[in-house]
Design a protein around this motif. Structure first.
Motif, mmCIF file in Angstrom:
data_model
loop_
_atom_site.group_PDB
_atom_site.id
_atom_site.type_symbol
_atom_site.label_atom_id
_atom_site.label_comp_id
_atom_site.label_asym_id
_atom_site.label_seq_id
_atom_site.Cartn_x
_atom_site.Cartn_y
_atom_site.Cartn_z
ATOM 1 N N ASN A 7 0.918 -2.696 -6.612
ATOM 2 C CA ASN A 7 -0.405 -2.820 -6.008
ATOM 3 C C ASN A 7 -1.242 -1.567 -6.282
ATOM 4 O O ASN A 7 -0.779 -0.447 -6.098
ATOM 5 C CB ASN A 7 -0.261 -3.024 -4.486
ATOM 6 N N ASP A 11 -6.749 -1.794 -3.739
ATOM 7 C CA ASP A 11 -6.748 -3.241 -3.467
ATOM 8 C C ASP A 11 -6.058 -3.551 -2.145
ATOM 9 O O ASP A 11 -4.968 -4.142 -2.095
ATOM 10 C CB ASP A 11 -6.072 -3.990 -4.619
ATOM 11 N N ARG A 14 -5.364 -7.432 -1.308
ATOM 12 C CA ARG A 14 -4.178 -7.970 -1.979
ATOM 13 C C ARG A 14 -2.905 -7.441 -1.331
ATOM 14 O O ARG A 14 -1.935 -8.190 -1.138
ATOM 15 C CB ARG A 14 -4.209 -7.587 -3.469
ATOM 16 N N ARG A 15 -2.900 -6.161 -1.004
ATOM 17 C CA ARG A 15 -1.717 -5.546 -0.396
ATOM 18 C C ARG A 15 -1.405 -6.203 0.951
ATOM 19 O O ARG A 15 -0.253 -6.555 1.237
ATOM 20 C CB ARG A 15 -1.947 -4.049 -0.219
ATOM 21 N N ILE A 31 5.913 -0.739 -1.323
ATOM 22 C CA ILE A 31 4.742 -0.758 -2.190
ATOM 23 C C ILE A 31 4.902 0.297 -3.287
ATOM 24 O O ILE A 31 5.189 1.454 -3.006
ATOM 25 C CB ILE A 31 3.451 -0.481 -1.403
ATOM 26 N N GLU A 87 4.063 -8.917 -7.917
ATOM 27 C CA GLU A 87 2.709 -8.415 -8.025
ATOM 28 C C GLU A 87 1.919 -8.927 -6.833
ATOM 29 O O GLU A 87 2.307 -9.907 -6.186
ATOM 30 C CB GLU A 87 2.087 -8.841 -9.359
ATOM 31 N N ASP A 88 0.814 -8.271 -6.535
ATOM 32 C CA ASP A 88 0.136 -8.550 -5.272
ATOM 33 C C ASP A 88 -0.703 -9.822 -5.260
ATOM 34 O O ASP A 88 -1.337 -10.142 -4.244
ATOM 35 C CB ASP A 88 -0.717 -7.353 -4.840
ATOM 36 N N ASP A 89 -0.726 -10.560 -6.374
ATOM 37 C CA ASP A 89 -1.470 -11.815 -6.399
ATOM 38 C C ASP A 89 -0.553 -13.039 -6.376
ATOM 39 O O ASP A 89 -0.961 -14.139 -6.722
ATOM 40 C CB ASP A 89 -2.382 -11.879 -7.622
ATOM 41 N N HIS A 146 4.496 -11.804 -12.173
ATOM 42 C CA HIS A 146 4.133 -11.700 -10.762
ATOM 43 C C HIS A 146 5.293 -11.947 -9.816
ATOM 44 O O HIS A 146 5.172 -11.693 -8.622
ATOM 45 C CB HIS A 146 2.948 -12.610 -10.415
ATOM 46 N N THR A 201 -7.393 -7.913 -12.353
ATOM 47 C CA THR A 201 -7.498 -6.462 -12.179
ATOM 48 C C THR A 201 -7.365 -5.751 -13.523
ATOM 49 O O THR A 201 -7.398 -4.518 -13.584
ATOM 50 C CB THR A 201 -6.406 -5.938 -11.220
#
Length: 257
Positions: A7, A11, A14-15, A31, A87-89, A146, A201
């Motif tokens: 992350n 963002d 998203r986090r 993280i 991943e954060d998405d 992701h 991103t």
């Protein structure tokens, strides 16, 4: 199992979204501050990347690859048996805890990556069964980073092979062709793209989006060079696989429409 979330510090939305997903499943995650390659100078990028094979990679892609590479190094340095990288998405399904429990019960010491995202193509016959709903298959083609699990043996291989940075983080097909890792996937996937993934991103701003086609054409030319420069034994092995093995395997198209 250790869980790492990539992350960018800026963002926060998203986090918070991915941490809330993990919390609902009773999962603790760490993280990992993502690398923003756009903040590097030309000299810094030159020092971190391969002089030929990184040509055409964007600063965002370089940063993404560095972020994942930092986790591989962390796994090796801290002697972590295996880890889930998110991943954060990502949008996690309710079956993720079952998948993690299945993996924790295994004793595989061979370098292995198990994709929790959709695979482009895979061998139809499963190589393992998780539960009544999910199976594990051998992957022939895949992208996306992701959501995936890897063990320490894979982290060791990838950490050494991918630095200086010369390859996008999701070039799983090439890594499989090199024989670096056993590439597998959970079917159906338990790590999907969330709504947040619709906002990149890596390609940020109208100017970057407009030049995307030109950049991708440049990268495509470099990738042809990468494939041309592969060791002869790698080319021979993959030619044998295409001619004598692949055409006899029932291959499934796994990309969701």
């Amino acid at each position: 199992m250790k869980i790492f979330i990539v992350n960018l510090a800026k963002d926060a939305l998203r986090r918070d979204a991915i941490l809330q997903q993990c919390s609902r499943m009773g999962l603790e995650a760490e993280i990992i501050s993502a690398v923003d390659g756009r903040l590097f100078s030309a000299n810094e990028i030159s020092a971190l990347t391969h002089p030929r094979y990184a040509a055409g990679m964007t600063p965002g892609e370089i940063g993404c690859s560095l972020s994942h590479h930092s986790i591989y190094r962390k796994i090796v340095a801290e002697n972590i048996d295996c880890a889930l990288i998110l991943e954060d998405d990502v949008a996690l399904t309710a079956s993720l805890p079952d998948v993690l429990a299945w993996y924790r019960g295994r004793q595989n010491k061979q370098p292995e990556v198990v994709l929790l995202s959709e695979a482009d193509k895979y061998v139809r016959k499963p190589c393992d069964v998780i539960n009544n709903c999910h199976q594990v298959v051998k992957v022939t083609e895949a992208v996306f980073t992701h959501a995936y699990i890897l063990n320490k043996a894979a982290a060791e291989k990838l950490s050494a092979f991918l630095y200086p940075i010369w390859l996008e983080a999701d070039r799983w097909t090439l890594l499989r062709e090199y024989g670096l890792v056993n590439l597998k996937a959970v079917i159906p996937p338990v790590g999907l793209h969330s709504e947040l993934s619709h906002t990149s991103t890596i390609w940020v701003g109208d100017e970057e989006v407009m030049k995307r086609k030109k950049v991708e054409t440049h990268r495509s030319a470099t990738f042809k060079l990468i494939k041309k420069d592969r060791p002869f034994w790698i080319k021979l092995k993959n030619a044998y696989w295409r001619i004598f093995v692949r055409k006899f395997l029932p291959i499934e198209n796994g990309r969701l429409q």
